[in-house]
Enzyme design. Structure first.
Site, short mmCIF file in Angstrom:
data_model
loop_
_atom_site.label_atom_id
_atom_site.label_comp_id
_atom_site.label_asym_id
_atom_site.label_seq_id
_atom_site.Cartn_x
_atom_site.Cartn_y
_atom_site.Cartn_z
N ASP A 190 72.86 18.70 -2.17
CA ASP A 190 74.11 18.69 -1.41
C ASP A 190 74.26 19.99 -0.64
O ASP A 190 73.90 21.06 -1.13
CB ASP A 190 75.31 18.48 -2.34
CG ASP A 190 75.49 19.62 -3.34
OD1 ASP A 190 76.43 20.42 -3.18
OD2 ASP A 190 74.66 19.72 -4.27
N SER A 191 74.80 19.89 0.58
CA SER A 191 75.10 21.05 1.43
C SER A 191 73.84 21.89 1.65
O SER A 191 72.85 21.40 2.19
CB SER A 191 76.24 21.86 0.82
OG SER A 191 76.77 22.78 1.73
N ALA A 192 73.85 23.17 1.22
CA ALA A 192 72.64 23.98 1.36
C ALA A 192 71.49 23.41 0.53
O ALA A 192 70.32 23.56 0.89
CB ALA A 192 72.92 25.42 0.94
N ILE A 220 73.08 14.92 0.81
CA ILE A 220 74.53 14.83 0.67
C ILE A 220 75.18 15.94 1.50
O ILE A 220 74.98 17.12 1.23
CB ILE A 220 74.94 14.94 -0.81
CG1 ILE A 220 74.21 13.86 -1.63
CG2 ILE A 220 76.45 14.83 -0.96
CD1 ILE A 220 74.33 14.05 -3.13
#
Length: 374
Positions: A190-192, A220
């Site tokens: 998710d994200s980074a 994500i």
């Protein structure tokens, strides 16, 4: 008594002023989000003060606060076995779903947590509970990677960590140890963490020496590009908690150990202006007016500066590196990626990164089919 009431009223008013942020009407549980944002801002301000006093780096201090409030020791339930170990020197937390006689070999997911390449941990409660749920519901082995963070290391060390740990896991003897089916292994983040998962997917599918390949990737709300900080979602959500545009740009600068003096110039796209030669060839791949649907682009205009600051890209060339920005990879790289699931959020500066990546993957897949037929 009267003075106490006045003081209390003033304190309540100040707290409300600090917590309240105007939010779109479509946001569910707005006060919950505002309280979470206020808590995170408070932690950031405390860590900035610690940094100012010379006691510690602000990211180390902030991550200490985050991990202290959320760290969870490895423990095994009746359904899921949890183990802390290391894969080729990289710390991981392994979640093993319950054995099933009818399914002796399990599927597996390598998971990479988010946090701007600088925060969070595979061992905090949120990721522990997420990976436990995945292991149980999918009857899978989940490998959650505890990669090193900024400011201890910088790009591309985070990528090296996840590559090293995943390559180790994909060895036949290791898969056998965990009863994993080599034909059912995916990666997610998710994200980074989604950024690192995408970079890992691209790198692995170009590695002919890998016997076992990743079969699926689930990204994500991934971070995928640093060329344009004025896509519609960046413009729409520039002040939205918990990740306003200014904070996201600072995460990019931190990832590359860059200069904070560049942040304001990057926010208005001065780093990829028309006079920056290094960005010219990549700009066509990130033409969001063609990569995003009209329903998203109709109320927004591209921000393309005629003249900017070429020094930014000269000092931070990593901004234009496909390993840090998977969205700008060559089409040939995208053609060979596994099946991909991308989740985005409406009120998020990163929304359009994911949508554009999906569009580029669809285009690459069509191109591959046409080439194969020819």
């Amino acid at each position: 008594m009267r003075s106490s009431c006045v003081l209390l009223t003033a304190l309540v008013a100040l707290a409300a002023y600090y917590i309240y942020i105007p939010l779109p009407s479509s946001v569910s549980d707005p006060w919950k989000l505002m309280l979470l944002d206020a808590t995170f801002r408070s932690a950031q301000q405390v860590s900035n003060l610690i940094h100012y006093l010379g006691l510690s780096h602000h990211l180390l201090a902030l991550n200490f606060i985050i991990v202290s409030f959320g760290k969870k020791s490895a423990w095994s339930s009746a359904q899921v076995k949890v183990t802390d170990t290391d894969f080729d020197g990289v710390e991981v937390r392994v979640f093993e779903g319950p054995p099933k006689p009818e399914e002796p070999l399990k599927r597996s997911v390598v998971y990479i947590h988010g946090g701007g390449w600088a925060l969070a941990s595979a061992k905090i409660r949120y990721y522990d509970e997420l990976c436990t749920a995945m292991a149980e519901e999918l009857n899978a082995v989940i490998v959650s990677i505890e990669y090193r963070l900024v400011p201890t290391v910088y790009f591309p060390a985070q990528i090296h960590d996840v590559v090293r740990a995943t390559k180790y896991f994909l060895q036949p003897e290791v898969l056998h140890k965990y009863s994993v089916d080599p034909g059912r292994i995916g990666i997610s983040g998710d994200s980074a963490g989604g950024n690192l998962a995408a970079a890992l997917g691209q790198q692995f599918n170009q590695d002919d020496n890998l016997k076992n390949k990743l079969r699926v990737q689930a990204l994500i709300y991934p971070v995928l590009q640093a060329l344009d900080f004025n896509t519609p979602s960046y413009q729409q959500n520039m002040n939205t908690p918990i990740l306003p545009r200014y904070v996201m740009v600072k995460y990019w600068v931190d990832y590359f150990k860059g200069n904070y003096d560049f942040v304001q110039a990057m926010i208005v796209n001065n780093h990829t202006s028309l006079d920056v030669e290094e960005a010219a060839a990549l700009r066509a791949r990130l033409n969001w007016t063609s990569l995003l649907p009209a329903s998203i682009t109709k109320n927004y205009k591209p921000v393309v500066q005629t003249t900017g600051n070429a020094r930014i890209v000269q000092e931070i060339p990593q901004l234009l590196d496909a390993r840090s920005a998977p969205l700008i990879a060559e089409q040939e790289v995208l053609r060979h990626l596994p099946k991909t699931y991308i989740l985005t959020c409406e009120h998020d500066v990163l929304r359009d990164d994911g949508i554009m990546y999906a569009k580029r993957l669809e285009s690459a897949a069509r191109s591959k089919v046409t080439t194969d037929q020819a």
